[in-house]
Design a protein around this motif. Sequence first.
Motif, PDB file in Angstrom:
ATOM      1  N   ASP A  61       0.828  -1.212   0.000  1.00 61.18           N
ATOM      2  CA  ASP A  61       0.000   0.000   0.000  1.00 61.18           C
ATOM      3  C   ASP A  61       0.861   1.261   0.000  1.00 61.18           C
ATOM      4  O   ASP A  61       1.956   1.290   0.562  1.00 61.18           O
ATOM      5  CB  ASP A  61      -0.912   0.002   1.229  1.00 61.18           C
ATOM      6  CG  ASP A  61      -0.133   0.267   2.502  1.00 61.18           C
ATOM      7  OD1 ASP A  61      -0.141   1.413   2.973  1.00 61.18           O
ATOM      8  OD2 ASP A  61       0.516  -0.673   3.003  1.00 61.18           O
ATOM      9  N   MET A  62       0.349   2.296  -0.637  1.00 58.54           N
ATOM     10  CA  MET A  62       1.117   3.534  -0.788  1.00 58.54           C
ATOM     11  C   MET A  62       1.158   4.372   0.489  1.00 58.54           C
ATOM     12  O   MET A  62       1.891   5.353   0.548  1.00 58.54           O
ATOM     13  CB  MET A  62       0.548   4.360  -1.943  1.00 58.54           C
ATOM     14  CG  MET A  62       0.833   3.776  -3.315  1.00 58.54           C
ATOM     15  SD  MET A  62       2.608   3.489  -3.650  1.00 58.54           S
ATOM     16  CE  MET A  62       3.257   5.155  -3.494  1.00 58.54           C
ATOM     17  N   HIS A  63       0.403   3.971   1.498  1.00 62.43           N
ATOM     18  CA  HIS A  63       0.520   4.699   2.769  1.00 62.43           C
ATOM     19  C   HIS A  63       1.772   4.270   3.527  1.00 62.43           C
ATOM     20  O   HIS A  63       2.220   4.958   4.442  1.00 62.43           O
ATOM     21  CB  HIS A  63      -0.735   4.479   3.616  1.00 62.43           C
ATOM     22  CG  HIS A  63      -1.961   5.065   2.985  1.00 62.43           C
ATOM     23  ND1 HIS A  63      -2.781   4.331   2.154  1.00 62.43           N
ATOM     24  CD2 HIS A  63      -2.469   6.316   3.012  1.00 62.43           C
ATOM     25  CE1 HIS A  63      -3.764   5.110   1.719  1.00 62.43           C
ATOM     26  NE2 HIS A  63      -3.594   6.312   2.215  1.00 62.43           N
ATOM     27  N   GLU A  75      -6.940   8.242  -4.333  1.00 56.87           N
ATOM     28  CA  GLU A  75      -7.997   7.410  -3.757  1.00 56.87           C
ATOM     29  C   GLU A  75      -7.560   5.956  -3.634  1.00 56.87           C
ATOM     30  O   GLU A  75      -7.871   5.272  -2.672  1.00 56.87           O
ATOM     31  CB  GLU A  75      -9.243   7.507  -4.655  1.00 56.87           C
ATOM     32  CG  GLU A  75     -10.483   6.932  -4.025  1.00 56.87           C
ATOM     33  CD  GLU A  75     -11.703   7.091  -4.921  1.00 56.87           C
ATOM     34  OE1 GLU A  75     -12.813   7.121  -4.378  1.00 56.87           O
ATOM     35  OE2 GLU A  75     -11.543   7.154  -6.152  1.00 56.87           O
ATOM     36  N   LYS A  76      -6.794   5.477  -4.624  1.00 50.72           N
ATOM     37  CA  LYS A  76      -6.315   4.093  -4.594  1.00 50.72           C
ATOM     38  C   LYS A  76      -5.031   4.006  -3.783  1.00 50.72           C
ATOM     39  O   LYS A  76      -4.087   4.754  -4.021  1.00 50.72           O
ATOM     40  CB  LYS A  76      -6.050   3.575  -6.016  1.00 50.72           C
ATOM     41  CG  LYS A  76      -7.311   3.160  -6.768  1.00 50.72           C
ATOM     42  CD  LYS A  76      -6.948   2.410  -8.036  1.00 50.72           C
ATOM     43  CE  LYS A  76      -8.197   1.850  -8.713  1.00 50.72           C
ATOM     44  NZ  LYS A  76      -7.856   1.050  -9.910  1.00 50.72           N
ATOM     45  N   SER A  77      -5.003   3.062  -2.839  1.00 55.41           N
ATOM     46  CA  SER A  77      -3.773   2.889  -2.058  1.00 55.41           C
ATOM     47  C   SER A  77      -2.854   1.856  -2.709  1.00 55.41           C
ATOM     48  O   SER A  77      -1.667   1.811  -2.403  1.00 55.41           O
ATOM     49  CB  SER A  77      -4.102   2.471  -0.620  1.00 55.41           C
ATOM     50  OG  SER A  77      -4.688   1.190  -0.594  1.00 55.41           O
ATOM     51  N   ILE A  78      -3.403   1.007  -3.597  1.00 54.54           N
ATOM     52  CA  ILE A  78      -2.565   0.150  -4.437  1.00 54.54           C
ATOM     53  C   ILE A  78      -2.470   0.873  -5.769  1.00 54.54           C
ATOM     54  O   ILE A  78      -3.435   0.926  -6.547  1.00 54.54           O
ATOM     55  CB  ILE A  78      -3.170  -1.253  -4.614  1.00 54.54           C
ATOM     56  CG1 ILE A  78      -3.480  -1.876  -3.244  1.00 54.54           C
ATOM     57  CG2 ILE A  78      -2.237  -2.135  -5.429  1.00 54.54           C
ATOM     58  CD1 ILE A  78      -2.264  -2.026  -2.340  1.00 54.54           C
ATOM     59  N   ALA A  79      -1.313   1.474  -6.028  1.00 58.97           N
ATOM     60  CA  ALA A  79      -1.210   2.473  -7.095  1.00 58.97           C
ATOM     61  C   ALA A  79      -0.503   1.945  -8.328  1.00 58.97           C
ATOM     62  O   ALA A  79       0.371   1.077  -8.229  1.00 58.97           O
ATOM     63  CB  ALA A  79      -0.461   3.698  -6.574  1.00 58.97           C
ATOM     64  N   LYS A 220      -8.622   0.295  -3.055  1.00 58.10           N
ATOM     65  CA  LYS A 220      -8.903   1.509  -2.290  1.00 58.10           C
ATOM     66  C   LYS A 220      -8.987   1.159  -0.811  1.00 58.10           C
ATOM     67  O   LYS A 220      -9.579   0.140  -0.439  1.00 58.10           O
ATOM     68  CB  LYS A 220     -10.226   2.137  -2.745  1.00 58.10           C
ATOM     69  CG  LYS A 220     -10.213   2.633  -4.190  1.00 58.10           C
ATOM     70  CD  LYS A 220     -11.575   3.189  -4.581  1.00 58.10           C
ATOM     71  CE  LYS A 220     -11.590   3.615  -6.050  1.00 58.10           C
ATOM     72  NZ  LYS A 220     -12.928   4.105  -6.466  1.00 58.10           N
ATOM     73  N   ASP A 221      -8.392   2.006   0.013  1.00 62.49           N
ATOM     74  CA  ASP A 221      -8.439   1.833   1.465  1.00 62.49           C
ATOM     75  C   ASP A 221      -9.600   2.683   1.980  1.00 62.49           C
ATOM     76  O   ASP A 221      -9.502   3.913   2.050  1.00 62.49           O
ATOM     77  CB  ASP A 221      -7.105   2.277   2.079  1.00 62.49           C
ATOM     78  CG  ASP A 221      -7.014   1.995   3.575  1.00 62.49           C
ATOM     79  OD1 ASP A 221      -8.036   2.127   4.265  1.00 62.49           O
ATOM     80  OD2 ASP A 221      -5.906   1.656   4.044  1.00 62.49           O
TER      81      ASP A 221
END
Length: 502
Positions: A61-63, A75-79, A220-221
Amino acid sequence: MKNMATDFDVMIVGAGISGIGMAAHMKEKAPNHGFVIVERRENLGGTWDLFRYPGIRSDSDMHTLGFDFEPWKHEKSIADGPSILEYLDRIVDERDIRKHIRFGHKVLAADWQENEARWHVTLETSDGEKKHLTANWLYLGSGYYDYDEPYDPGFDIGEFEGQVIHPQFWPEDLDYADKHVVVIGSGATAVTIVPSMADKAARVTMLQRTPTWMFSRPAKDALANFLRKILPEKIAYRMTRWKNITLQDYSFKMARNKPQKVKDGLHKRIRKSMGQDCDLAPFTPPYNPWEQRLCLVPDDDLFEAMKRGKADVVTGRIKAFEKGGVRLNDDSFLPADIVITATGLKLAVAGKIALSKNGRPIDLAQHFYYKGCMFSNVPNLAVVFGYLNASWTLRADINSDFICRVLTESRARDADVAEPVLSPQAAAAIEEDDIFDFSSGYIQRGKHIMPRNAVAYPWRLNQEYVLDRKRMKEDPVDDGLLEFRRHGANARGADEQLEAAE
């Protein structure tokens, strides 16, 4: 009189996540130190610029793959790859880092000269010109794999007449519409490519020698997107980041302590996607979860492609490449117009730079890691090798922060050398540990070139971010092992400056 001026305080090698992260940390935490980023390619982004295969995306995940200082706003956490490049471009431009990047500069060699306290660096530009620059520090953000040469499993293509492509060198104009595609491999790259190509291709088959543990999650998270609506962006990001770090840590430890429970949970999620009567054999490896990295299936995309009849997963060994496809050992035949060899990467240490110290070669395989960041008895050299069980950037952030602390401490002491000192006697007493407790092929193939690893901190590359972060941030920089000195003052003899094993 000889000019002793140093071209740069810090030379950062690589303009990918690690290098850009270090530059941003220096801007904030070591603003009085100059730096340059040298990048062999013509664009920034590293991995995210090199790989151009269909569907290229993050496998975490991008976070947590994002930096601690820059919220992930999508919006998408898997980018996807372009979104990650956009994120890096924004950081570089908002922090005025781009002017410090020299593109088309490949580092060939670096020699530490103790009498000057600087690295003499040999570079080659994209037009073939050789350059020599100096730097007090080298910070290697050059990644972990060989950019020039992927892993070659030695396939004999035989009579196959179609195209054979490795994802590391994806052709821009590949037409795969209505074609039969066989993707050899079962790792993150294969799991990404198969559903992405399935929309246009007639059929895509993932051919795996051994299954991989897979887990699905939404791209999306939902909690992250909710928090961003009700909280300031930075606070929402910090909360989501910590939530994901905690979940990663919990999941990894659960897999190691209660593997059967995790296996059952992963199979339950696959059945939820594929149906209760689905065949789980293609998704049941002969090893426990997290003995290799789990493969992420965002939004069930692989499973959805399989349900539509556009993709399938076959387990078997290749007998021969024939005119129209691939023959397996059980004599079954997979028709193919295109074969994609997603067979993995080849590990590289320190970007394949020829390192030396006072003209004597440095073999990092003979040196111990120091705090997963530096190396025993190698001065003013730092490196990023990310976590195997968590996002790469987590280590990039804490290493950058730590080296900024070292730079600040050095300046305060009027020192220009910082070296983790390990005597031959102390080295002989160290209990060594397997550097990677992972069975992945690329890890096992590259172990012989990796630096040494101790059981006990700090002479190790640890795989526990939460603990590492606390240590790197709170432990004193002057720990009795990291020696600060001014060059020429109390310098140790050349015979003491390399490991006894060299």
